[in-house]
Design an enzyme around this catalytic site. Structure first.
Site, PDB file in Angstrom:
ATOM      1  N   ARG A   1      48.638   3.110  40.860  1.00 40.30           N
ATOM      2  CA  ARG A   1      49.442   2.461  41.444  1.00 40.30           C
ATOM      3  C   ARG A   1      49.745   3.811  43.102  1.00 40.30           C
ATOM      4  O   ARG A   1      50.578   2.990  43.937  1.00 40.30           O
ATOM      5  CB  ARG A   1      50.612   2.331  40.531  1.00 40.30           C
ATOM      6  CG  ARG A   1      50.678   1.846  39.636  1.00 40.30           C
ATOM      7  CD  ARG A   1      51.480   1.684  38.271  1.00 40.30           C
ATOM      8  NE  ARG A   1      51.623   3.129  37.434  1.00 40.30           N
ATOM      9  CZ  ARG A   1      51.617   3.517  36.384  1.00 40.30           C
ATOM     10  NH1 ARG A   1      53.377   2.724  36.004  1.00 40.30           N
ATOM     11  NH2 ARG A   1      51.935   4.451  35.183  1.00 40.30           N
TER      12      ARG A   1
ATOM     13  N   GLN B   1      38.033  15.367  30.557  1.00 42.47           N
ATOM     14  CA  GLN B   1      38.379  13.794  30.113  1.00 42.47           C
ATOM     15  C   GLN B   1      37.410  12.744  30.708  1.00 42.47           C
ATOM     16  O   GLN B   1      37.886  12.289  32.038  1.00 42.47           O
ATOM     17  CB  GLN B   1      40.010  13.094  29.811  1.00 42.47           C
ATOM     18  CG  GLN B   1      40.207  11.853  29.330  1.00 42.47           C
ATOM     19  CD  GLN B   1      41.429  11.456  29.898  1.00 42.47           C
ATOM     20  OE1 GLN B   1      41.979  11.554  30.548  1.00 42.47           O
ATOM     21  NE2 GLN B   1      42.099  11.578  28.698  1.00 42.47           N
TER      22      GLN B   1
ATOM     23  N   ARG C   1      45.984  26.064  70.202  1.00 45.51           N
ATOM     24  CA  ARG C   1      45.276  25.201  69.107  1.00 45.51           C
ATOM     25  C   ARG C   1      44.701  26.367  67.824  1.00 45.51           C
ATOM     26  O   ARG C   1      45.010  25.537  66.871  1.00 45.51           O
ATOM     27  CB  ARG C   1      43.961  24.662  69.765  1.00 45.51           C
ATOM     28  CG  ARG C   1      43.217  23.989  69.498  1.00 45.51           C
ATOM     29  CD  ARG C   1      43.040  22.654  69.894  1.00 45.51           C
ATOM     30  NE  ARG C   1      42.158  22.606  70.898  1.00 45.51           N
ATOM     31  CZ  ARG C   1      40.321  23.060  70.892  1.00 45.51           C
ATOM     32  NH1 ARG C   1      40.077  23.047  70.187  1.00 45.51           N
ATOM     33  NH2 ARG C   1      40.102  24.104  72.388  1.00 45.51           N
TER      34      ARG C   1
ATOM     35  N   ALA D   1      43.351  32.373  94.837  1.00 52.17           N
ATOM     36  CA  ALA D   1      43.543  31.567  94.282  1.00 52.17           C
ATOM     37  C   ALA D   1      42.599  30.371  94.485  1.00 52.17           C
ATOM     38  O   ALA D   1      41.879  30.204  95.591  1.00 52.17           O
ATOM     39  CB  ALA D   1      45.380  30.975  95.061  1.00 52.17           C
TER      40      ALA D   1
HETATM   41  C1  UD1 Z   1      53.840   8.066  30.670  1.00 55.76           C
HETATM   42  C2  UD1 Z   1      54.762   8.297  29.028  1.00 55.76           C
HETATM   43  C3  UD1 Z   1      56.005   7.505  29.708  1.00 55.76           C
HETATM   44  C4  UD1 Z   1      57.039   8.271  29.924  1.00 55.76           C
HETATM   45  C5  UD1 Z   1      56.005   8.463  31.882  1.00 55.76           C
HETATM   46  C6  UD1 Z   1      56.730   9.476  32.181  1.00 55.76           C
HETATM   47  C7  UD1 Z   1      52.891   7.570  27.942  1.00 55.76           C
HETATM   48  C8  UD1 Z   1      51.504   6.519  26.933  1.00 55.76           C
HETATM   49  N1  UD1 Z   1      53.932   6.959  28.503  1.00 55.76           N
HETATM   50  O1  UD1 Z   1      53.748   6.682  31.776  1.00 55.76           O
HETATM   51  O2  UD1 Z   1      56.645   7.440  28.629  1.00 55.76           O
HETATM   52  O3  UD1 Z   1      57.986   8.051  30.164  1.00 55.76           O
HETATM   53  O4  UD1 Z   1      54.660   9.239  31.518  1.00 55.76           O
HETATM   54  O5  UD1 Z   1      56.199   9.740  33.718  1.00 55.76           O
HETATM   55  O6  UD1 Z   1      52.368   8.866  27.739  1.00 55.76           O
HETATM   56  N2  UD1 Z   1      45.937  10.770  32.669  1.00 55.76           N
HETATM   57  C9  UD1 Z   1      44.891  11.968  31.746  1.00 55.76           C
HETATM   58  N3  UD1 Z   1      44.663  10.230  31.191  1.00 55.76           N
HETATM   59  C10 UD1 Z   1      44.847  10.222  30.947  1.00 55.76           C
HETATM   60  C11 UD1 Z   1      45.715   8.836  30.974  1.00 55.76           C
HETATM   61  C12 UD1 Z   1      46.969   9.547  32.102  1.00 55.76           C
HETATM   62  O7  UD1 Z   1      44.822  12.923  32.089  1.00 55.76           O
HETATM   63  O8  UD1 Z   1      43.289   9.245  30.224  1.00 55.76           O
HETATM   64  C13 UD1 Z   1      47.702  11.892  32.555  1.00 55.76           C
HETATM   65  C14 UD1 Z   1      47.627  10.961  34.606  1.00 55.76           C
HETATM   66  O9  UD1 Z   1      46.847  11.946  35.419  1.00 55.76           O
HETATM   67  C15 UD1 Z   1      49.242  11.861  34.719  1.00 55.76           C
HETATM   68  C16 UD1 Z   1      49.905  11.503  33.154  1.00 55.76           C
HETATM   69  O10 UD1 Z   1      48.708  11.493  32.700  1.00 55.76           O
HETATM   70  O11 UD1 Z   1      49.068  12.892  35.512  1.00 55.76           O
HETATM   71  C17 UD1 Z   1      50.387  10.255  32.603  1.00 55.76           C
HETATM   72  O12 UD1 Z   1      49.785   8.974  33.228  1.00 55.76           O
HETATM   73  P1  UD1 Z   1      50.057   7.734  33.842  1.00 55.76           P
HETATM   74  O13 UD1 Z   1      49.481   6.997  33.672  1.00 55.76           O
HETATM   75  O14 UD1 Z   1      51.061   8.675  35.219  1.00 55.76           O
HETATM   76  O15 UD1 Z   1      52.009   7.779  32.918  1.00 55.76           O
HETATM   77  P2  UD1 Z   1      52.739   6.811  32.239  1.00 55.76           P
HETATM   78  O16 UD1 Z   1      52.527   5.051  32.879  1.00 55.76           O
HETATM   79  O17 UD1 Z   1      53.421   6.666  34.066  1.00 55.76           O
HETATM   80 CA    CA Z   2      53.346   8.734  35.709  1.00 54.73          CA
END
Ligand code: UD1
Ligand code: CA
Length: 463
Positions: free
Chosen positions: A22, A81, A342, A432
């Site tokens: 996003r 991962q 700079r 100058a």
């Molecule tokens: C997640 C939570 C949601 C919560 C929200 C709060 C889950 C399933 N959902 O949603 O309940 O309200 O955060 O902000 O956990 N990441 C990884 N590996 C992955 C996926 C994600 O390392 O495979 C990490 C991302 O880099 C990020 C964090 O986990 O830093 C959260 O991932 P994101 O996809 O933003 O979760 P949300 O959809 O926001």
């Molecule tokens: Ca998030």
């Protein structure tokens, strides 16, 4: 720094492997900056206030090498991962390394940078004192869209987290959300993490499923409702990034003011988190003070100036609209308005640089002045030198850069062109309007211009 919380060992895992679709960026989300610091650094620094570097594991994936090198000097550990299959899967990537570790395991998300150490500490204490399977931070939002919702039973106990994509219409109305911050009993977590399935609309392993799983296994997950939701803001889009950036900078400006810095119209200034400023310094509106800049006491930074990665010692005055990069200004230096230092300049005590003067890789000795319209590049200039208006060092021959050296007490007249490599001796004068191409010895006068011709009555005759 790291104080042991209780006798129980504490491990902190930070999930930072996602791309962050996003954000619509080629750069991994956690590498975006708020307050001049990447999101992942914010979270890691919070973790390091709670435990030692070897107990902090960052799960990396997208642009793993960049994230690793960014964090290298903090001494934290990493787990990889390779494929982003969800937050549950991300945590599972640490299993082989961490499953033998007992005690508590805290999970933080790399995209929640405003979180304060005290809040995590309270969560750990709640889980510990209740002996719960886990504790999770929740908060109530007016606009909960996009967050996982907290499902409670009739007794008010937290029984599940349902993600936006999987939520029913009724569940979407729940305003209590999951912040993505958990403290688990490590043993129970590793015993049950394998139960997470991918039977959800995204086909991901949701870490949030642990709430239902632990409940099903007879454990309790305690919600800790945080009133001030601002520190729980998770960044998913650039809109949230801008909000977080603003909050981080507000916190920074506030702290500086409490420490004795005057900031005029603080809502207009941009000060990075890594900046240090001494008491009784005045920061005028619309300035940007960035990177690792250190400013001493009793200084003034004029409106709309930009200072990056530089050191200003005490009593330095910077006039409005001045740009300073990687430079060092000793006490009593005056620059601006409209100066450009700079890069890699060193201005010794009491030296002065005025409007429309550009300096690059240049050293000015004590009390030396270049007050108007000049370019000084690759130059070493002694003490008490006067650089006249319009003086230019011709440091570049189209292929190479060359050095200019000007001795103590020299006087360089206005509009001089100094063709480098060049040496101008101590106490000498340059007339100058000169173009100077060969070395000027100490105490000499160098003239490099054609003699003036005056034709008397010429104009009258022409008429
Ligand atoms: C997640 C939570 C949601 C919560 C929200 C709060 C889950 C399933 N959902 O949603 O309940 O309200 O955060 O902000 O956990 N990441 C990884 N590996 C992955 C996926 C994600 O390392 O495979 C990490 C991302 O880099 C990020 C964090 O986990 O830093 C959260 O991932 P994101 O996809 O933003 O979760 P949300 O959809 O926001
Ligand atoms: Ca998030």
């Amino acid at each position: 720094m790291a104080r042991p919380l209780m006798d129980t060992p504490l491990t902190i895992v930070i999930l930072a492997a996602g791309l962050g679709t996003r954000m619509k960026s080629r750069k991994a989300k956690v590498l975006h900056q708020a307050g001049g610091k990447t999101l992942v650094e914010h979270v890691v620094d919070t973790a390091l206030e709670l435990t030692s570097p070897e107990s902090v594991i960052v799960v990396v994936g997208h642009q793993a090498d960049t994230v690793r090198s960014l964090l290298a000097r903090r001494g934290v550990r990493f787990a990889l991962q390779t494929e982003q299959k969800g937050t549950g899967h991300a945590l599972k990537c640490c299993e082989s390394e961490l499953e033998h570790r007992t005690g508590r395991l805290v999970v933080l998300y790399g995209d929640t940078p405003l979180l304060r150490m005290e809040t995590v500490r309270k969560l750990i204490e709640l889980q510990g004192s209740a002996g719960a399977a886990a504790a999770a931070i929740t908060t109530v939002l007016d606009e909960p869209h996009g967050y996982g919702r907290i499902v409670r039973n009739a007794a008010g106990e937290m029984v599940a987290v349902v993600e936006e994509k999987a939520a029913t219409l009724d569940q979407k109305k729940i305003r209590e959300i999951n912040a993505g911050i958990y403290c688990f009993d490590a043993g129970l977590l590793w015993r049950h993490i394998g139960s997470i399935q991918t039977n959800n609309p995204a086909g991901e392993y949701y870490l949030t499923d642990m709430v239902e799983i632990l409940n099903g296994a007879g454990g309790k997950v305690l919600p800790m409702v945080v009133e001030d939701s601002s520190e729980l803001l998770g960044i998913n889009t650039r809109l949230e990034l801008a909000t977080v950036d603003r909050i981080v900078r507000e916190r920074k400006a506030r702290q500086l003011m409490l420490d004795g810095v005057t900031i005029e119209k603080p809502e207009t200034v941009t000060i990075d988190m890594g900046v240090k400023i001494g008491p009784d310094t005045v920061i005028e509106p619309f300035t940007r003070i960035l990177g690792s800049t250190v400013i001493g006491s009793d200084c003034r930074v004029g409106s709309c100036s930009i200072i990056e990665d530089s050191t200003l010692e005490d009593d330095v005055q910077v006039g409005a609209f001045t740009v300073i990069g990687t430079s060092h200004l000793e006490p009593g230096v005056r620059v601006g308005p409209y100066s450009r230092l700079r890069l890699d300049n060193h201005l010794e005590a009491g030296s002065q640089v005025g409007n429309f003067v550009e300096l690059k890789k240049t050293r000015l000795g004590k009390g030396t002045k270049a007050l108007h319209l000049a370019y000084l590049g690759d130059s070493t200039i002694g003490a008490k030198v006067n650089i006249g208006a319009g003086t230019i060092t011709c440091n570049y021959d189209g292929k190479k850069k060359h050095q200019t050296k000007i001795g103590d007490g020299a006087f360089v007249g206005s509009n001089s062109t100094l063709v480098a490599p060049m040496e101008i001796g101590d106490g000498s004068y340059v007339a100058a309007g000169s173009v100077i191409t060969s070395k000027v010895p100490d105490d000499a006068l160098a003239l490099g211009r054609s003699r003036q011709v005056v034709k008397e009555e010429w104009a009258k005759k022409r008429r």
